[in-house]
Design an enzyme around this catalytic site. Structure first.
Site, PDB file in Angstrom:
ATOM      1  N   HIS A   1      59.795  12.865  12.935  1.00  0.00           N
ATOM      2  CA  HIS A   1      58.465  12.636  12.350  1.00  0.00           C
ATOM      3  C   HIS A   1      58.500  11.336  11.555  1.00  0.00           C
ATOM      4  CE1 HIS A   1      58.977  17.098  12.554  1.00  0.00           C
ATOM      5  NE2 HIS A   1      57.752  17.042  13.044  1.00  0.00           N
TER       6      HIS A   1
ATOM      7  N   GLN B   1      59.667  18.931   5.103  1.00  0.00           N
ATOM      8  CA  GLN B   1      60.750  19.018   6.086  1.00  0.00           C
ATOM      9  C   GLN B   1      62.026  19.545   5.459  1.00  0.00           C
ATOM     10  OE1 GLN B   1      60.782  18.508   9.533  1.00  0.00           O
ATOM     11  NE2 GLN B   1      58.627  18.726   9.025  1.00  0.00           N
TER      12      GLN B   1
ATOM     13  N   HIS C   1      69.132   6.332  60.489  1.00  0.00           N
ATOM     14  CA  HIS C   1      67.943   5.863  59.791  1.00  0.00           C
ATOM     15  C   HIS C   1      67.232   4.778  60.617  1.00  0.00           C
ATOM     16  CE1 HIS C   1      69.648   7.943  56.372  1.00  0.00           C
ATOM     17  NE2 HIS C   1      68.614   7.593  55.596  1.00  0.00           N
TER      18      HIS C   1
ATOM     19  N   ASP D   1      52.269  19.752  12.626  1.00  0.00           N
ATOM     20  CA  ASP D   1      53.056  20.958  12.862  1.00  0.00           C
ATOM     21  C   ASP D   1      52.193  22.117  13.329  1.00  0.00           C
ATOM     22  OD1 ASP D   1      55.610  20.130  12.463  1.00  0.00           O
ATOM     23  OD2 ASP D   1      55.877  21.031  10.481  1.00  0.00           O
TER      24      ASP D   1
END
Length: 866
Positions: free
Chosen positions: A758, A688, A850, A791
């Protein structure tokens, strides 16, 4: 404007006889000092120009060059004789506005009048004359009472009346500091404060003087009232003292602690408003705790206040703390931002880059104790220079931009140093011996530009693309990607075979990965099957899914080509059945695009590929152009500018577009215990770290010994130095950290608080630990599951929430490309069963229509029954 007094001060005379000190003279704004030598004058100016305007009595300095040097050193004006004036007339660089000429008799006034008549362009010189000659001087030299160009020395018979007479005639009274006092009543002395009060015009109703309080930069803090008593106290104490209409004498900050250091007292143009210049200490001027009574400060003032606070108490490990503690980092950022400002083109870009440069420059200044006031005063002093260097750029900079001609070819710039010798490591924090607040600070991500600043940069680009269509997209692609040969911002399917030439190995790798991603996301279809529930007899509710018709998939470029992202977004879109799939990715400088991305676009049935990145690509997909299809949802990761653009268009109702999630730099958190292989741990951290210098990696070491920690750190160092992107890894690890914790429970608390994109579990019985995961984008379980498989090829999606958004968002999945629609289906009996409930609630809310929609139907049913 300053007070109509010029205080004459002798630096060699003691001040023990209650005369004004230099600090107290500064309340009047200016001082007249006499020197016989240039060095003496320059030394005084260097020490005192920060606090007041210095007028120099230079009548004993014979050299015209020295007179010019005194002006060049920062003297506001020099007091000279008529003979010196004649000599200085040859110095065309000396502005006459900086000259105060002694002309005490009628003949001297006539001589000065003739000089001004001969040098008509230099008719703004000031004159110092006798008190009795003030009216004559004003008439002969055509000086109005509103022009502060008449000065007169108050001689031996100093009195308030004598001073008042000349100031009423529009002259500035030159008074010895020894004749004045800052105290209330001193025999034989004139109260300095009473002089100030005597010129103020009081309000007719209250008898008080309106007073505007400003800081050292002239920014208004608020309005108060003053009178002679409060001014006396202000000058005596050197603080902000005013007259409250409710409480009487008001010592500002006496109860709150938000006191003021008095800097200067002046007036507005017609003396009906006093101006107190102060240094505000504490929270601010207003009783509400804000810097001003008109709200908080803004712009550079606000930034300075923030930096001052951060310098005093910057969170450990924060980016700001690094800037204060690493001078070379600040210097590098200043050079970086200065270069970006030089290359900026549009008004918006120039403003944004200048703002960045100001930020880092002011950070360097704050670290060295230099304030905005110091900078602005320095600018003012530079404007006083009468001798200047030519002003051309210095050699290396001039040569860089071709401003100078060199006979020989300059030596090439040294290549960047690839440092593979110094150790590459992460900071280590042992939680048991570290303050919890400090631990929390280390969990913070690397600082990003403020959202407001980033939006300000992307907004004009979005508007330009919206208005200019294809031409605007091309313009930005050519500018940012240097793809000047492009003639169209999009390529349409079917994609030419020559655009996706791949080696058999790469094609097979993509095909295998697409297959796994397809299988995993197709399996998610089961959760999207039509749902039917009878909530009560005769009332059936259902939910069914439909694909989002048009989706835009952003595929980042930048430091790495990412066909994997094209797969992670394109395959679920295909599985969901989206009718139109549009990819967007920045092209190479030759206008081409990665053949791997084109191949993926072909495999997922994409309609087109937009040849653009950044905010311009987002805007093109959000609004559509002549050639680029408008989409209904935009998905895909990107830098902070892409994220800001996505969020901006999603909030624009005219765009009618949604987004997947906010996204930031990539990140990983690895939890490792004694069973973890150090080489595995290091490889996951570095996978990373190589994404970019703004990526962050965190290791949580569970009960590891010093030897076990060193084993991991040694692996990180060795593996990092073997990578081609070592410089990027080094930058990423500089703001990454290892937490040493007691047990797995503490590790999970930290992990859930951080909410990583991750999460890698290299611990004993990792499957059991998954139950404790509350916040994470994707979890990688056990020693044989590196983050890399997620990945690319395992099948899970790698488009995940970053920057802590895993607390609120899921990663991209099949549902990201679907919308769920609900339906209701009632029988007559079902409506009868719900009628009373609905009518009651509608009546509570006052929505009669309504209620009637139900009651009409019920009445109809009852009528049919009868």
């Amino acid at each position: 404007m300053a007070t109509p007094f010029l205080i004459n001060y002798d630096p060699s005379s003691p001040t023990s006889d209650s005369g004004l000190s230099l600090k107290q003279i500064a309340y009047f704004g200016r001082v007249l000092v006499k020197f016989s030598a240039l060095a003496e004058g320059e030394d005084f100016l260097r020490k005192n120009l920060r606090s007041l305007d210095v007028y120099v009595d230079a009548t004993e300095i014979s050299s015209s060059g020295d007179l010019v040097d005194i002006l060049n050193a920062g003297a506001a004006k020099i007091l000279i004789t008529l003979d010196q004036l004649t000599t200085l007339s040859e110095e065309q660089t000396v502005p006459s506005s900086r000259l105060l000429v002694i002309a005490q008799s009628d003949s001297q006034l006539d001589t000065l009048q003739q000089w001004i008549g001969t040098n008509t362009e230099r008719n703004d010189a000031s004159v110092c004359t006798e008190p009795a000659a003030v009216p004559t001087a004003a008439k002969k030299l055509n000086i109005s009472s509103d022009s502060p160009r008449l000065f007169t020395r108050i001689g031996q018979t100093v009195s308030e009346d004598a001073i008042s007479q000349v100031t009423k005639q529009g002259a500035i009274a030159i008074i010895s500091s020894q004749a004045l006092t800052a105290e209330r009543d001193v025999a034989g002395k004139i109260s300095a404060a009473k002089l100030i009060a005597s010129r103020a015009v009081p309000d007719q109703a209250t008898g008080l003087c309106l007073t505007s309080v400003t800081d050292e930069r002239g920014i208004s803090l608020g309005c108060v009232w003053s009178n002679e008593e409060s001014i006396v106290e202000a000058v005596r104490t050197g603080t902000g003292v005013y007259m409250s209409r409710k409480r009487g004498l008001w010592y500002k900050g006496q109860s709150s602690g938000d006191v003021q250091e008095l800097i200067r007292i002046g007036y507005d143009c017609d003396c009906d408003c006093l101006v107190f210049t102060v240094k505000q200490i504490g929270r601010g001027f207003c009783h509400l705790g804000t810097e001003t009574c008109f709200g908080p400060s803004a712009g550079l003032s606000r930034l300075q206040k923030t930096l001052d606070a951060r310098k005093a108490d910057a969170p450990a490990g924060s980016y700001t703390a690094r800037l204060f503690n690493e001078p070379k980092l600040v210097d590098a950022k200043i050079m970086e931002e200065a270069e970006e400002l030089c290359t900026a083109q549009t008004k918006e870009e120039i403003a944004a880059e200048a703002a960045d440069l100001f930020y880092f420059a002011l950070t360097k200044c704050t670290a060295s104790g230099v304030s905005l006031e110091d900078i602005e005063r320095n600018l003012d002093l530079k404007s006083l220079k009468v001798k200047r260097r030519k002003g051309d750029a210095k050699g290396p900079w001039a040569e860089k931009l071709g401003l100078t001609k060199t006979e020989s070819k300059p030596a090439p710039a040294p290549a960047p140093v690839d440092d593979r010798t110094s150790r590459i490591e992460m900071k280590r924090v042992t939680t048991a011996s570290t303050n919890p607040k400090v631990v929390s600070d280390y969990l913070k991500r690397p600082s990003q530009k403020s959202n407001d600043a980033v939006v300000a940069m992307v907004k004009p680009i979005i508007q330009d693309v919206r208005d200019g269509g294809d031409a605007a997209v091309l313009k930005y692609t050519q500018k940012f990607e240097k793809a000047t040969s492009l003639t169209s911002p999009v390529i349409k399917a079917p994609f030419p075979a020559e655009l996706m030439k791949l080696t058999p190995e790469v094609q097979e790798a993509i095909d295998v990965s697409i297959g796994n991603i397809d299988r995993f996301h197709s399996a998610q279809n089961g959760s999207n099957a039509t749902l039917r529930v009878e909530t009560m007899p005769g009332v059936e509710c259902s939910r069914f899914s439909r694909p989002i018709e048009r989706v835009g998939l952003y595929i980042p470029g930048g430091t790495a080509v990412l066909p994997s992202t094209a797969m992670m977004l394109g395959v679920p879109a295909m599985v969901a059945g989206c009718k139109k799939i549009v990819l967007a990715s920045p092209p190479r400088s030759d206008g081409s695009i990665s053949p791997e991305i084109v191949y993926v676009a072909h495999k997922v049935g994409a309609e087109s590929i937009v040849l653009a990145g950044g905010a311009q690509a987002v805007a093109a997909m959000a609004y559509g152009t002549e050639s680029i299809s408008k989409v209904d949802k935009i998905l895909g990761p990107g830098n902070q500018f892409v994220t800001a653009a996505k969020m901006f268009v999603s909030n624009d109702t005219s765009a009618g577009v949604s987004i997947d999630m906010p996204a930031g730099p990539s990140e990983v958190l690895v939890i490792a215990d004694k069973t973890a292989n150090p080489a595995f741990v290091a490889s996951d951290l570095l996978s990373q770290a190589e994404h970019g210098v703004d990526s962050q990696v965190i290791l949580i070491a569970v009960d590891l010994s010093e030897k076990e920690l060193l084993a991991i750190e040694d692996e990180v160092d060795a593996q990092a130095k073997a990578l081609p992107r070592t410089d990027i890894v080094r930058g990423s690890l500089a703001h990454s950290v290892t937490f040493v914790v007691r047990d797995i429970n503490e590790a999970m608390v930290l992990s859930n608080e951080y909410a990583p994109e991750h999460l890698i579990l290299q611990v004993q019985n990792p499957e059991s630990v998954v139950e404790d995961v509350q916040n994470a984008g994707s979890v990688f379980i056990g020693p044989w599951t590196p983050e890399s498989v997620g990945d690319y090829s395992a099948g899970v999606n790698h488009s995940l929430p970053t920057y802590g958004y895993a607390k609120q968002y899921s990663g991209v999945n099949l549902g990201s490309f679907l919308k769920h629609i609900t339906s209701s289906n009632l029988t007559a009996e079902g409506l009868l069963g719900l009628a009373k409930t609905v009518e009651t609630l509608a009546a509570v809310e006052g929505l009669d229509a309504h209620k009637r929609a139900v009651s009409i139907r019920v009445a109809h049913m009852n009528q049919n029954k009868s």
